[in-house]
Structure formats: structure tokens, C-alpha cells
Design a protein around this motif. Structure first.
Motif, PDB file in Angstrom:
ATOM      1  N   VAL A  29       0.791  -1.237   0.000  1.00  0.00           N
ATOM      2  CA  VAL A  29       0.000   0.000   0.000  1.00  0.00           C
ATOM      3  C   VAL A  29       0.822   1.285   0.000  1.00  0.00           C
ATOM      4  O   VAL A  29       0.271   2.357  -0.218  1.00  0.00           O
ATOM      5  CB  VAL A  29      -1.001   0.057   1.184  1.00  0.00           C
ATOM      6  CG1 VAL A  29      -2.054  -1.024   1.033  1.00  0.00           C
ATOM      7  CG2 VAL A  29      -0.306  -0.014   2.523  1.00  0.00           C
ATOM      8  N   PRO A  56      -1.066   4.716   5.417  1.00  0.00           N
ATOM      9  CA  PRO A  56      -1.644   3.433   5.010  1.00  0.00           C
ATOM     10  C   PRO A  56      -0.875   2.228   5.559  1.00  0.00           C
ATOM     11  O   PRO A  56      -1.497   1.245   5.971  1.00  0.00           O
ATOM     12  CB  PRO A  56      -1.582   3.472   3.482  1.00  0.00           C
ATOM     13  CG  PRO A  56      -1.661   4.908   3.153  1.00  0.00           C
ATOM     14  CD  PRO A  56      -0.915   5.615   4.263  1.00  0.00           C
ATOM     15  N   GLU A  58       0.706   1.833   8.347  1.00  0.00           N
ATOM     16  CA  GLU A  58       0.363   1.625   9.762  1.00  0.00           C
ATOM     17  C   GLU A  58      -1.066   1.113   9.899  1.00  0.00           C
ATOM     18  O   GLU A  58      -1.340   0.172  10.649  1.00  0.00           O
ATOM     19  CB  GLU A  58       0.538   2.955  10.505  1.00  0.00           C
ATOM     20  CG  GLU A  58       0.329   2.867  12.001  1.00  0.00           C
ATOM     21  CD  GLU A  58       0.507   4.235  12.684  1.00  0.00           C
ATOM     22  OE1 GLU A  58       1.603   4.816  12.593  1.00  0.00           O
ATOM     23  OE2 GLU A  58      -0.469   4.708  13.306  1.00  0.00           O
ATOM     24  N   LYS A  59      -1.992   1.727   9.135  1.00  0.00           N
ATOM     25  CA  LYS A  59      -3.404   1.363   9.258  1.00  0.00           C
ATOM     26  C   LYS A  59      -3.669  -0.052   8.744  1.00  0.00           C
ATOM     27  O   LYS A  59      -4.571  -0.733   9.217  1.00  0.00           O
ATOM     28  CB  LYS A  59      -4.285   2.343   8.467  1.00  0.00           C
ATOM     29  CG  LYS A  59      -4.113   3.794   8.876  1.00  0.00           C
ATOM     30  CD  LYS A  59      -5.010   4.187  10.040  1.00  0.00           C
ATOM     31  CE  LYS A  59      -4.828   5.665  10.359  1.00  0.00           C
ATOM     32  NZ  LYS A  59      -5.234   6.040  11.697  1.00  0.00           N
ATOM     33  N   GLU A  60      -2.935  -0.475   7.719  1.00  0.00           N
ATOM     34  CA  GLU A  60      -3.245  -1.769   7.098  1.00  0.00           C
ATOM     35  C   GLU A  60      -2.422  -2.921   7.668  1.00  0.00           C
ATOM     36  O   GLU A  60      -2.604  -4.072   7.274  1.00  0.00           O
ATOM     37  CB  GLU A  60      -3.064  -1.663   5.579  1.00  0.00           C
ATOM     38  CG  GLU A  60      -3.870  -0.508   5.010  1.00  0.00           C
ATOM     39  CD  GLU A  60      -4.742  -0.848   3.805  1.00  0.00           C
ATOM     40  OE1 GLU A  60      -4.785  -2.026   3.426  1.00  0.00           O
ATOM     41  OE2 GLU A  60      -5.370   0.080   3.282  1.00  0.00           O
TER      42      GLU A  60
END
Lengths: 75, 569
Positions: A29, A56, A58-60
Motif C-alpha cells: 500500500v 496506510p 500503519e493502518k493496514e
């Protein structure tokens, strides 16, 4: 031309104890494509210091292994 | 030995961001039998300006709140009269349908208790801002629709040039930024949607990628369209934004001002009457910062706890969510601190100002078979909804065009020359790193091109940019990733030269700070009520005046002057 290896404080920090060898979520990502796997350990790391601190990665991350810091020059 | 991949499609979309994903979806809807390919140098799931979503729509023309005519009038005044009204009208007319379609795909827009879109006023006149407090997954939703419509996607391939044969766009070439393969794509039509040139000026922080725009957007499409022979326009109308100092992202007044926040000087006084981003507003900010009354701030300290919490919940989840940790690491809080604001580095972006590849109201460039949409296409103040609208128009028009067009074999000599140009830095792995070559180029942009513009300084800039070809030849890359950055520096250099030449050509001041010339400080409608266009002709960058298309919405520009200065303090 001589190339040096200067130390740089990188924005993306990977907790290797949580990073899964077979997972590529963060690498896929990243808009700037700066994350790669260390071929020896199978853990992700920031190979190129080109970060938009957009999050992205970190979030994914399925195991919350990633922390993104604001790049040192900005924070 | 470099591998070569050959791909073939009917419609090729270069760049899978806001405009590109919509172009692909609409092209497939127009003809599901035809092939559509999105080429993306990142991954469409999280690429482009809205990689982490968007916190609001800035140009929503919703029946009952405003009309396309009112919207065209507002943008005409904000852009000092220089625009193709027919193109801007499309955003006003089709934006509502775009919002309804996104809504049906699961994108969440703010609604009131009656289920109506909850619009806010940020512009000088009229309500066009529609909050999206849950807009963070916009790209995931668009990616799902791209797959559902069976458009093909090739991620991690960067285009470097559009192929042109017999005066028509016939495909593109580029390379895989991971394995280094040379990639040749034959297409019957090409839609460029590569975003802004966000890496033109150097941020004050000195960090090359600490830009307002997604730093992947390096002006790729501006440069590719130029080399394809297309016209570009309004390049001298730079993008300059009021941003959080150092962080370089929006504060964001569009979100916070409907809640009562406002831009103030260090004394806490208002000095602009409207927080909508315009060159005129930026000129007032520049003056305030130079008057001794700076620094300036976005002021929210007077708001109550519930309001501030709501603003935080929007700003810290969407678009640039790392705003939260930036403030926290400095021990700053909207309750106790104004957000220090600053003037951004310069860039090129029609989404916010007006510079881009010339397109008409069908998203056609001046090259048959070549279309452009989004931040790189010259529809002023077009923002995200304009990118969706022009992506849609480009997708439909390109699909219509390919019906009567056959594939052509690429020219072997041209391909060989382009391949040699691309891979040159890899032949020289110990050459000067792209980081240093880019830093110096963008520092020159800051030193000589940043407004207020000065002829002598811009002459120096132009000379340096023209000679910078020699410096680009010294660049070395050790892998395909570094090669990607090297080729982006080529794009940035092209944009810098265009910015210098167009700024020198227009001998007046217009658009507030965007084109403020010290030696021609006044607006001169007699000589310069026109576009400044440029294109490549016989290998040279040629500039010329292009008349403003006749208006379809009457605006009296003598009476309606965009003025946001607050005089009484």
C-alpha cells in the motif's frame, strides 16, 4: 564517485517481533514504495527515506507492527 | 539484460487516483466489451492525492443550495476571468450525479436529520463545501468499483512518455519500478490522470517529500503531455497554499471554518474575510507575514469543547491523519494553541489554481486520442469533484474515440531511444544520487521562481533549468526504485522550465500571489485578458496567447473583483 552511508532517522518504524514473514500488506500500500523485506529475516523495513507520513502502512498492518513518526525535519 | 513487456488495450488510463479510477469505470460502463487498463506507479488501493481519503467535497453544486451558473460565476471571479467556462460548467452540472453515484457505492457524505446533504459555506458567496467525516476509505471503494467493472490494473509501473504517431496518441512506455522491466503499452486512446506537480518547490523543512501534494505526483503528466506535443495553459498561475507550518498539510480551514474557526494574525485579528483558497487570499497572507503582524494562525481556541472534539475527529481520521501526532509531538492543542500557518512552496495544480494541460469541456487535449483529467488538466479550482467529473468525461470520450481507431505498431527507433534515455542512470550506479540532484533543482525553484516574481531572477532560473539537462545526465541509480525517482526529477525539470517561461511571458500581475510580478505589479486586461499557452514545436518550447472562450454565464469583471482583504482591525 564515493558514496557514504549517512545515518538517517527514518519515519517508519517496524516492530520486528510483531511483523509477519509472509505478509506484504504495508509494502503493497505504500504510495512511495519505500518499504521492503529484509531477505535474511523476512521482516519489513524502510529502505528509502521518502515518506509522506500518510499512514496506510500503519493502518493496514494486521499486527500493529508499524509506527509512523513525523519525519525528523518536520516534527 | 532488460526484459520488455508488451501490453495492449483499447483505452489506457495513466494514473489510478481520483480521476483515473473514475475514467476507467466510466469507460467500462460506456462499453463493457472494450479493454481498459489503468497504469499506476504505486498501488491504486492507496495512491494519488486521496490516498487516505478526503475530509470534504469543496465544489459540490447541489440543487436547492446552488446552481451550476452560480458556481461558474464564483470560479470566474476567483480566477480573474481567465477560464473556459464551458469546462468549469461541467463540474457544476455533473458534480451532483458524481456525488450520488459515490454515495450509492458506499462513500459517506454528511447529511442533516432529514437525509439531505449538509452543505457549508466556505467560498465568498454560496455553499459548496460538503463534509465527509468518514471519507477515509474512498480509494478502497473506488478500487472495488474498478474491479467490479473489470477494468485491468497494472500497479508499480511508471509511464515516462506517451507514444504519438500520425499526430495521435497511440499508447505509452514506461518501466516496472520493482523489477525494472521495460513496458510498452499499445492503446487506441490515452487518458492522463497523473495529478499535480507537487515536487516543484522545496518545502521550508528541506525534506524532499514533505510536500502538500502526494509526493508521487511529480508533474509526470505535465511533462508527458508536453513531449506528446499537447498544449499546456496557465502554468504561471502557481499553486501556493496556506498550510500548517512545517507539517505542510491543510489545517484545515475548509473543515474548521464552518464551525467558527478563522485565519488570524499573531494578535488574533482577522485579516482575510474568506478562507477559500485563492491567489488573492495568498497575497493577503504574504503581506500579513511581511508586515510584522505574523506569524499567522488558524484560530480555534474560542470554540467550545464539543466543537473542537468534532473538528479533531474529522481532521485526524481523513486526508492527512498524521496531523494528530504532529500537534501532539509539539505539545500543541486546538484548545490552547492556534495552528501556526505558513505559505507553501510552489507547485502546479489545476485542482487548486489553474495550471495544467489544456482540455476542453470533453476532457480532450489538443492531441487526438489524448485526454487529461484531475489536478493536471486545466480546469480551474476543480478539486476532487472536478477530478471525478473530468475522469468521467475523459473515460466516456476516450471510449467513443476508440470505436473507429486501430492499433498501430510502435516505432522501433523511437522505442530504442526512449529505452536508452530511461535506463541511462542504471548504467551509472555511482552517479550523483537523485536526492541531491532533486534538492538542488528545487532549491533553485525556491530561490528564483517563488513569488513575488522578478524578471532578473526568473532569467537566471530559466538559464539554470535549461542547463540542468547536463546535471540530469550525471544522475546514477542503483535499482529500479531509484530509477523511478530519477525519472521524476526529469519531470520536475520540465515543469520548472515551463513555470519560468510562462511566468516571464505574462507581463502583468494576476491571481494574487500566484502570479505577482514586482516589475509588472498591476493587472492589465487590455493586453493580458487571455490564456498563456505553451507547447513543443520543432523541439522548442513555444509560448503564445490563446483567447478566452466566449462566456456562457455573464460576469461583470469590472464590478465583481475578488477581494478578501479585511481593512478594519
Amino acid at each position: 564517485m564515493a558514496l557514504t552511508n549517512q545515518r538517517v532517522d527514518v519515519p517508519v518504524i517496524v516492530d520486528e517481533s510483531k511483523c509477519l514473514e509472509k505478509c506484504h500488506a504495508c509494502i503493497e500500500v505504500c504510495p512511495l514504495d519505500v518499504l521492503v523485506k529484509n531477505p535474511e529475516t523476512g521482516k519489513a523495513y524502510m529502505k528509502y527515506d521518502e515518506c509522506w507520513f500518510c499512514l496506510p502502512c500503519e493502518k493496514e498492518c494486521p499486527t500493529n507492527a508499524i509506527t509512523v513518526q513525523i519525519p525528523f525535519l518536520l516534527r | 539484460m532488460t526484459n520488455t513487456q508488451h501490453l495492449k488495450t483499447d483505452v489506457l488510463v495513466v494514473g489510478g487516483g481520483t480521476a483515473g479510477t473514475m475514467a476507467a469505470i466510466k469507460a467500462k460502463q460506456a462499453n463493457p466489451e472494450a479493454e481498459v487498463l489503468i497504469l499506476e506507479k504505486a498501488n491504486i488501493r492507496r495512491s494519488g492525492a486521496i490516498a487516505m481519503g478526503m475530509d470534504g467535497v469543496n465544489t459540490a453544486v447541489i440543487p436547492g443550495n446552488s446552481t451550476p451558473e452560480q458556481y461558474v460565476r464564483e470560479i470566474t471571479i476567483a480566477n480573474d476571468g481567465i477560464l473556459n467556462q464551458k469546462a468549469v460548467y461541467q463540474t457544476g452540472k455533473l458534480g451532483y450525479e458524481v456525488i450520488q453515484e459515490l454515495d450509492s457505492w458506499g462513500v459517506k457524505f454528511q447529511k442533516d436529520t432529514y437525509g439531505n446533504y449538509d452543505l457549508k459555506q466556505v467560498h465568498r458567496v454560496g455553499k459548496y463545501v460538503l463534509p465527509m467525516p468518514e471519507g477515509k476509505d474512498l480509494k478502497k471503494i473506488l478500487t472495488r468499483q474498478v474491479k467490479r467493472h473489470k477494468a485491468k490494473v497494472t500497479n508499480r509501473v511508471m509511464a515516462t512518455r506517451v507514444m504519438v504517431k500520425d499526430g495521435r496518441a497511440r499508447g505509452a512506455v514506461g518501466f516496472d519500478v520493482r523489477n525494472g522491466d521495460f513496458v510498452v503499452i499499445q492503446a487506441k486512446a490515452v487518458v492522463l490522470c497523473t495529478g499535480a506537480c507537487g515536487r516543484l518547490g522545496l518545502p521550508d523543512s528541506g525534506y524532499l517529500y514533505g510536500t502538500y501534494e502526494n509526493p508521487t505526483n511529480a508533474g509526470d503528466g505535465y511533462s508527458m503531455a508536453y513531449h506528446a506535443g499537447a498544449e499546456l495553459t496557465n502554468i504561471e498561475c502557481f499553486q501556493i497554499n496556506p498550510l500548517i507550518k512545517d507539517y505542510n498539510g491543510p489545517a484545515c480551514a475548509y473543515v474548521a471554518s464552518p464551525f467558527g474557526a478563522y485565519t488570524a494574525n499573531a494578535e488574533g485579528h482577522r485579516f482575510v474575510s474568506c478562507d477559500y483558497w485563492s491567489g488573492q487570499m495568498m497575497l493577503e497572507i504574504w503581506k500579513e507575514l511581511n508586515s510584522g503582524k505574523g506569524p499567522i494562525q488558524l484560530k480555534m481556541t474560542h470554540l467550545d469543547e464539543d466543537t473542537i472534539s468534532e473538528i479533531e475527529s474529522i481532521l485526524w481520521a481523513n486526508e492527512r491523519p498524521s496531523r494528530e501526532r504532529f500537534h501532539q509531538s509539539r505539545g500543541e492543542n486546538y484548545r490552547t494553541h492556534g495552528v501556526e500557518m505558513h505559505i507553501s512552496e510552489i507547485g502546479l495544480c489545476s485542482g487548486h489554481s489553474a495550471s495544467g494541460v489544456w482540455v476542453n469541456e470533453k476532457a480532450e487535449t489538443t492531441i487526438p486520442g489524448l485526454y487529461a483529467a484531475g489536478d493536471m488538466a486545466s480546469v480551474p479550482h476543480n478539486y476532487m469533484i472536478g477530478a471525478f467529473v473530468f475522469g468521467r468525461l475523459a473515460g466516456v470520450a476516450a471510449m467513443e474515440y476508440v470505436r473507429d481507431v486501430a492499433h498501430l505498431e510502435p516505432d522501433a527507433d523511437w522505442l530504442a531511444a526512449e529505452k536508452e534515455r530511461i535506463y541511462k542512470p542504471l548504467q551509472n550506479p555511482d552517479g550523483i544520487p537523485h536526492t541531491q540532484v532533486e534538492y538542488k533543482l528545487r532549491r533553485i525553484v525556491n530561490d528564483y521562481l517563488q513569488p513575488p516574481k522578478n524578471t532578473h531572477k526568473m532569467d537566471i532560473a530559466l538559464n539554470k533549468f535549461v542547463n540542468y539537462h547536463d546535471t540530469l545526465d550525471l544522475m546514477g541509480a542503483r535499482d529500479p526504485h531509484e530509477l523511478m525517482r530519477c525519472m521524476e526529477v526529469h519531470f520536475i525539470r520540465d515543469c520548472a522550465e515551463m513555470a519560468a517561461r510562462a511566468s516571464l511571458y505574462r507581463k502583468e500581475s494576476r491571481w494574487g500571489l500566484y502570479h505577482y510580478r514586482i516589475d509588472y505589479p498591476e493587472k492589465n486586461n487590455e493586453e493580458w485578458f487571455c490564456h498563456v499557452n505553451l507547447k513543443q514545436e520543432n523541439g522548442n518550447m513555444t509560448l503564445f496567447k490563446r483567447p478566452v472562450e466566449p462566456y456562457i454565464v455573464d460576469v461583470n469583471l469590472e464590478e465583481e473583483v475578488y477581494d478578501v482583504k479585511v481593512t478594519s482591525k
